[in-house]
Structures are given as C-alpha cells and as structure tokens.
Scaffold this active site. Sequence first.
Site, PDB file in Angstrom:
ATOM      1  N   THR A 197       0.832  -1.214   0.000  1.00 54.90           N
ATOM      2  CA  THR A 197       0.000   0.000   0.000  1.00 54.90           C
ATOM      3  C   THR A 197       0.865   1.262   0.000  1.00 54.90           C
ATOM      4  OG1 THR A 197      -1.451   1.297   1.435  1.00 54.90           O
ATOM      5  CG2 THR A 197      -0.140  -0.351   2.527  1.00 54.90           C
ATOM      6  N   ASP A 198       0.308   2.345  -0.500  1.00 57.52           N
ATOM      7  CA  ASP A 198       1.032   3.623  -0.449  1.00 57.52           C
ATOM      8  C   ASP A 198       1.155   4.133   0.985  1.00 57.52           C
ATOM      9  OD1 ASP A 198      -1.610   4.393  -0.023  1.00 57.52           O
ATOM     10  OD2 ASP A 198      -1.664   5.891  -1.623  1.00 57.52           O
ATOM     11  N   GLU A 199       0.369   3.533   1.904  1.00 55.48           N
ATOM     12  CA  GLU A 199       0.419   4.016   3.292  1.00 55.48           C
ATOM     13  C   GLU A 199       1.777   3.751   3.945  1.00 55.48           C
ATOM     14  OE1 GLU A 199      -3.141   3.478   5.611  1.00 55.48           O
ATOM     15  OE2 GLU A 199      -4.364   3.294   3.811  1.00 55.48           O
TER      16      GLU A 199
ATOM     17  N   TYR B 279      -1.584  -0.379  11.165  1.00 52.85           N
ATOM     18  CA  TYR B 279      -1.796  -1.045   9.866  1.00 52.85           C
ATOM     19  C   TYR B 279      -0.621  -0.766   8.928  1.00 52.85           C
ATOM     20  CZ  TYR B 279      -3.323  -1.445   5.000  1.00 52.85           C
ATOM     21  OH  TYR B 279      -3.365  -1.729   3.656  1.00 52.85           O
TER      22      TYR B 279
ATOM     23  N   LYS C 177       2.294  -3.281   7.289  1.00 52.41           N
ATOM     24  CA  LYS C 177       2.507  -3.474   5.843  1.00 52.41           C
ATOM     25  C   LYS C 177       3.953  -3.123   5.470  1.00 52.41           C
ATOM     26  CE  LYS C 177      -0.234  -4.474   3.104  1.00 52.41           C
ATOM     27  NZ  LYS C 177      -0.664  -5.809   2.602  1.00 52.41           N
TER      28      LYS C 177
HETATM   29  P1  NAD Z   1     -10.063  -6.926   2.638  1.00 56.45           P
HETATM   30  O1  NAD Z   1     -10.009  -6.667   4.100  1.00 56.45           O
HETATM   31  O2  NAD Z   1     -11.304  -6.643   1.868  1.00 56.45           O
HETATM   32  O3  NAD Z   1      -9.729  -8.473   2.366  1.00 56.45           O
HETATM   33  C1  NAD Z   1      -8.729  -9.169   3.054  1.00 56.45           C
HETATM   34  C2  NAD Z   1      -8.974 -10.665   2.849  1.00 56.45           C
HETATM   35  O4  NAD Z   1      -7.935 -11.375   3.535  1.00 56.45           O
HETATM   36  C3  NAD Z   1     -10.307 -11.159   3.456  1.00 56.45           C
HETATM   37  O5  NAD Z   1     -10.974 -11.996   2.536  1.00 56.45           O
HETATM   38  C4  NAD Z   1      -9.881 -11.930   4.692  1.00 56.45           C
HETATM   39  O6  NAD Z   1     -10.757 -12.994   5.003  1.00 56.45           O
HETATM   40  C5  NAD Z   1      -8.509 -12.445   4.271  1.00 56.45           C
HETATM   41  N1  NAD Z   1      -7.649 -12.741   5.422  1.00 56.45           N
HETATM   42  C6  NAD Z   1      -7.436 -11.951   6.516  1.00 56.45           C
HETATM   43  N2  NAD Z   1      -6.598 -12.578   7.366  1.00 56.45           N
HETATM   44  C7  NAD Z   1      -6.263 -13.776   6.783  1.00 56.45           C
HETATM   45  C8  NAD Z   1      -5.422 -14.842   7.170  1.00 56.45           C
HETATM   46  N3  NAD Z   1      -4.761 -14.838   8.349  1.00 56.45           N
HETATM   47  N4  NAD Z   1      -5.301 -15.897   6.335  1.00 56.45           N
HETATM   48  C9  NAD Z   1      -5.975 -15.921   5.154  1.00 56.45           C
HETATM   49  N5  NAD Z   1      -6.784 -14.943   4.745  1.00 56.45           N
HETATM   50  C10 NAD Z   1      -6.930 -13.871   5.555  1.00 56.45           C
HETATM   51  O7  NAD Z   1      -8.807  -6.165   2.030  1.00 56.45           O
HETATM   52  P2  NAD Z   1      -8.597  -5.507   0.590  1.00 56.45           P
HETATM   53  O8  NAD Z   1      -9.061  -4.116   0.628  1.00 56.45           O
HETATM   54  O9  NAD Z   1      -9.093  -6.440  -0.444  1.00 56.45           O
HETATM   55  O10 NAD Z   1      -7.014  -5.458   0.540  1.00 56.45           O
HETATM   56  C11 NAD Z   1      -6.264  -6.516  -0.030  1.00 56.45           C
HETATM   57  C12 NAD Z   1      -4.791  -6.170   0.065  1.00 56.45           C
HETATM   58  O11 NAD Z   1      -4.538  -4.952  -0.623  1.00 56.45           O
HETATM   59  C13 NAD Z   1      -4.292  -5.967   1.486  1.00 56.45           C
HETATM   60  O12 NAD Z   1      -3.005  -6.543   1.587  1.00 56.45           O
HETATM   61  C14 NAD Z   1      -4.227  -4.459   1.644  1.00 56.45           C
HETATM   62  O13 NAD Z   1      -3.212  -4.097   2.563  1.00 56.45           O
HETATM   63  C15 NAD Z   1      -3.872  -4.030   0.223  1.00 56.45           C
HETATM   64  N6  NAD Z   1      -4.312  -2.686  -0.174  1.00 56.45           N
HETATM   65  C16 NAD Z   1      -5.626  -2.321  -0.058  1.00 56.45           C
HETATM   66  C17 NAD Z   1      -6.027  -1.061  -0.495  1.00 56.45           C
HETATM   67  C18 NAD Z   1      -7.472  -0.626  -0.438  1.00 56.45           C
HETATM   68  O14 NAD Z   1      -7.778   0.522  -0.757  1.00 56.45           O
HETATM   69  N7  NAD Z   1      -8.416  -1.474  -0.068  1.00 56.45           N
HETATM   70  C19 NAD Z   1      -5.093  -0.164  -1.024  1.00 56.45           C
HETATM   71  C20 NAD Z   1      -3.763  -0.576  -1.124  1.00 56.45           C
HETATM   72  C21 NAD Z   1      -3.394  -1.835  -0.708  1.00 56.45           C
HETATM   73  P1  TYD Z   2     -10.517   4.477   4.643  1.00 57.70           P
HETATM   74  O1  TYD Z   2     -11.510   4.041   3.616  1.00 57.70           O
HETATM   75  O2  TYD Z   2     -10.577   3.879   6.006  1.00 57.70           O
HETATM   76  O3  TYD Z   2      -9.074   4.252   3.980  1.00 57.70           O
HETATM   77  P2  TYD Z   2      -7.600   4.740   4.503  1.00 57.70           P
HETATM   78  O4  TYD Z   2      -7.698   5.232   5.876  1.00 57.70           O
HETATM   79  O5  TYD Z   2      -6.826   3.465   4.424  1.00 57.70           O
HETATM   80  O6  TYD Z   2      -7.164   5.771   3.530  1.00 57.70           O
HETATM   81  O7  TYD Z   2     -10.620   6.042   4.803  1.00 57.70           O
HETATM   82  C1  TYD Z   2     -10.442   6.913   3.695  1.00 57.70           C
HETATM   83  C2  TYD Z   2     -10.465   8.335   4.228  1.00 57.70           C
HETATM   84  O8  TYD Z   2     -11.785   8.605   4.738  1.00 57.70           O
HETATM   85  C3  TYD Z   2      -9.533   8.562   5.411  1.00 57.70           C
HETATM   86  O9  TYD Z   2      -8.980   9.885   5.317  1.00 57.70           O
HETATM   87  C4  TYD Z   2     -10.420   8.473   6.621  1.00 57.70           C
HETATM   88  C5  TYD Z   2     -11.759   8.971   6.111  1.00 57.70           C
HETATM   89  N1  TYD Z   2     -12.947   8.374   6.756  1.00 57.70           N
HETATM   90  C6  TYD Z   2     -13.952   9.189   7.289  1.00 57.70           C
HETATM   91  O10 TYD Z   2     -13.874  10.441   7.222  1.00 57.70           O
HETATM   92  N2  TYD Z   2     -15.025   8.599   7.881  1.00 57.70           N
HETATM   93  C7  TYD Z   2     -15.160   7.255   7.983  1.00 57.70           C
HETATM   94  O11 TYD Z   2     -16.165   6.773   8.570  1.00 57.70           O
HETATM   95  C8  TYD Z   2     -14.143   6.416   7.415  1.00 57.70           C
HETATM   96  C9  TYD Z   2     -14.234   4.932   7.495  1.00 57.70           C
HETATM   97  C10 TYD Z   2     -13.050   7.033   6.803  1.00 57.70           C
END
Ligand code: NAD
Ligand code: TYD
Length: 337
Positions: free
Chosen positions: A123-125, A151, A155
């Site tokens: 992630t970019d985080e 988090y 990562k």
């Molecule tokens: P999500 O929370 O929707 O899905 C995570 C999945 O992992 C779930 O299906 C969960 O059951 C499974 N999981 C959790 N713990 C597990 C374990 N111990 N063993 C096996 N499976 C397990 O997450 P997402 O948004 O789909 O993110 C997927 C990946 O992308 C993550 O690594 C996250 O850090 C990364 N990512 C997400 C975003 C975003 O905006 N959502 C952005 C950048 C990177």
């Molecule tokens: P989020 O979807 O949790 O992603 P991330 O924190 O990983 O970027 O949140 C996106 C942005 O929205 C973040 O700046 C936090 C804000 N946010 C709210 O203002 N209210 C909310 O209820 C949530 C979940 C997020």
Amino acid sequence: MKILVTGGAGFIGSNFVYYLLEKHPEDEIVVLDLLTYAGNLKTLQPVLDKIKFVKEDICDREAIFKLFSEENFDVVVNFAAESHVDRSIEDPGVFLKTNILGTQVLMDASRKYGVKRYHQVSTDEVYGDLPLDRPDLLFKETTPLHTSSPYSASKASADLLVLAYYRTFKLPITISRCSNNYGPFQFPEKLIPLMIARALDDKTLPVYGEGLNVRDWLHVKDHCSAIDLIIRNGKVGEVYNIGGNNERANIEVVKTILKALDKSESLINYVKDRPGHDQRYAIDASYISKTLGWKPEYNFETGIMQTINWYLDNKSWWEEIVSGEYKNYYDKMYSGR
Ligand code: NAD
Ligand code: TYD
C-alpha cells in the site's frame, strides 16, 4: 500458469480472481482465505466451479506447507491481510500477526517449493503522508518508508521482509504499492461503501475531522490490471507504485455520493478525527507506466458512478453485512465520537 490468490474472498482479491478468469481463462486459480469478517465466499459463489477454494490461515505454517507441497504453484499473489486502519488502532496485534508473520510463512513455503514469483500486495500508506499544502509532492518508489498507523507499520514491515528474502535468499519477489481502491465488493467499513450504504438508508455520514484529508482513488479493476502485468512482465526484486491520479478530499467524495443518490448534505456529520490521521496520499505511477505500459482505464467520475450503481444493484450483498455483526462494530467505533 497455476496461481495462488491469498485473501481472494476479500475486496481486491475477489476482483483479481474475476479479472484473471476473464483475461487468462487458461490459468489455474487456487484461492486461499481464512474468511475473517472481511472475507465473503458469496462474492466468489458464481465462479466456485472454475477455481479451487481453500479455507485456511496464512499464519498456519503446517497447513500452508502442505498445500504448497500438493499444488506446485507457479505464482503466489498475497492479498491476505487485516486492512482497516481504524481496526488497527483498536487492536494492533492481529495486524502484526497476519500482515507480517503470515507473509513470512507464505514466503518460506514459496522458497521451499520453488515458486517462480511471489507478489506482495502492499500500500502507499507505507510512505506515511504528504502535506496538504505541497501538491507538487508525490510518493515515488524511492520515498523512504515512514508509517503512521499500526496497519501501515505492519505493511511496511512485511515489505522490508519481502525485500530481505529477495536479497538474502534470492526469492523471486515483486511488490506493488497502491493508492486507495474503490469498486464492487468493498466491505462497507471503508469510506466509499460506508457512505453509499448509510446515505441510502438516510443515516448520518461520519466524516473525520474537517473532511479535508486527501486520498488518490484508484478503481479496483485498474489495480488488478497492474498486478497482472507485474506478475507476468515485472522485473524480479522491483517495487511498483500504482495510483489513479485522482486526488480528492474526503468531503468532496462524500458530497459526490450524496449528489448521485439525490440525498441532502445535511446527512453529513463531522466527527472526532482519527488519531494519527494521514493528511494526503498521492502516487507517482510513472515507473510502471514507462516500464510495463500500464495505464488506468477509469477516471473518478465514471468509476464512482459505476460503483454507486453496483451498490444499488447488489443491495443483498452489503445489506446482509450491515445488518449482522457489523452493527456492533459500527456502534463501538462511532458512538459518542
Ligand atoms: P479486505 O479486508 O477486503 O480483504 C482481506 C482478505 O484477507 C479477506 O478476505 C480476509 O478474510 C482475508 N484474510 C485476513 N486474514 C487472513 C489470514 N490470516 N489468512 C488468510 N486470509 C486472511 O482487504 P482488501 O481491501 O481487499 O485489501 C487486499 C490487500 O490490498 C491488502 O493486503 C491491503 O493491505 C492491500 N491494499 C488495499 C487497499 C485498499 O484501498 N483497499 C489499497 C492498497 C493496498
Ligand atoms: P478508509 O476508507 O478507512 O481508507 P484509509 O484510511 O486506508 O485511507 O478512509 C479513507 C479516508 O476517509 C480517510 O482519510 C479516513 C476517512 N474516513 C472518514 O472520514 N469517515 C469514515 O467513517 C471512514 C471509514 C473514513
């Protein structure tokens, strides 16, 4: 090619499975997922006859090694993670376990069973945040890691471990660091689906602080196409940034959703800010564009409308979630905030 998709019942992993099935029907796909609160097998129901599904924990070394010994994977794409910043502030432990130790187990198995590519979805985080008053600054692959939340720290730790396995053991790895995704099947604890679901029910929309924090929104399908390119054509040992070039303040996103749903802005409720809240994320994705020819297909305007329509057309998918255990989560995280 035989591909293991871990976390494939979650938001991005499931979209990746659908992407692979369409783009590379010749590939064999095994999905491994623990089905935590964020995993949902219903998401994969329509394609369960085309893939193999294994319910397992990436931290369970014995089970993971057994699976690798039986399956002979060419590629592992690790999406499995605890992914929500707010939950990591409540309870960091499971983030360290899954995101760091789980990654180690998968890489150890990949080493032992000769996996040709281990891809870590990051992630970019991991880069921390950028100031709001310097729009000229963007995250590059060389930007130092500098994390804010448990988090992002978990990562970043995993990324360092992946790079160490490349340098020390020559494990053929790649890493992608992506900005905020949106699109179908996102769990309604994250900003966009949370706001859509609550607005549709005429409930208040909790905006943290003043809503001025900025995220760089990327449609999940564009993320999937980037990962697909990296696992096929990417250079071993490399980190690739993936971003949508769609920076928006949170409040703009919320107002766009309200407008699209024809709901009043009076639903907006400014609440106490998230501790350590990152100000701005913005990705420079020029490296993957130049080297692999990747470019996003969606702009935010079309992508958000498609996403809103998806949530309107698939109410049963998310209504089941928001009416169940998730209700307790929402009350715990937001009451009195
Ligand atoms: P999500 O929370 O929707 O899905 C995570 C999945 O992992 C779930 O299906 C969960 O059951 C499974 N999981 C959790 N713990 C597990 C374990 N111990 N063993 C096996 N499976 C397990 O997450 P997402 O948004 O789909 O993110 C997927 C990946 O992308 C993550 O690594 C996250 O850090 C990364 N990512 C997400 C975003 C975003 O905006 N959502 C952005 C950048 C990177
Ligand atoms: P989020 O979807 O949790 O992603 P991330 O924190 O990983 O970027 O949140 C996106 C942005 O929205 C973040 O700046 C936090 C804000 N946010 C709210 O203002 N209210 C909310 O209820 C949530 C979940 C997020």
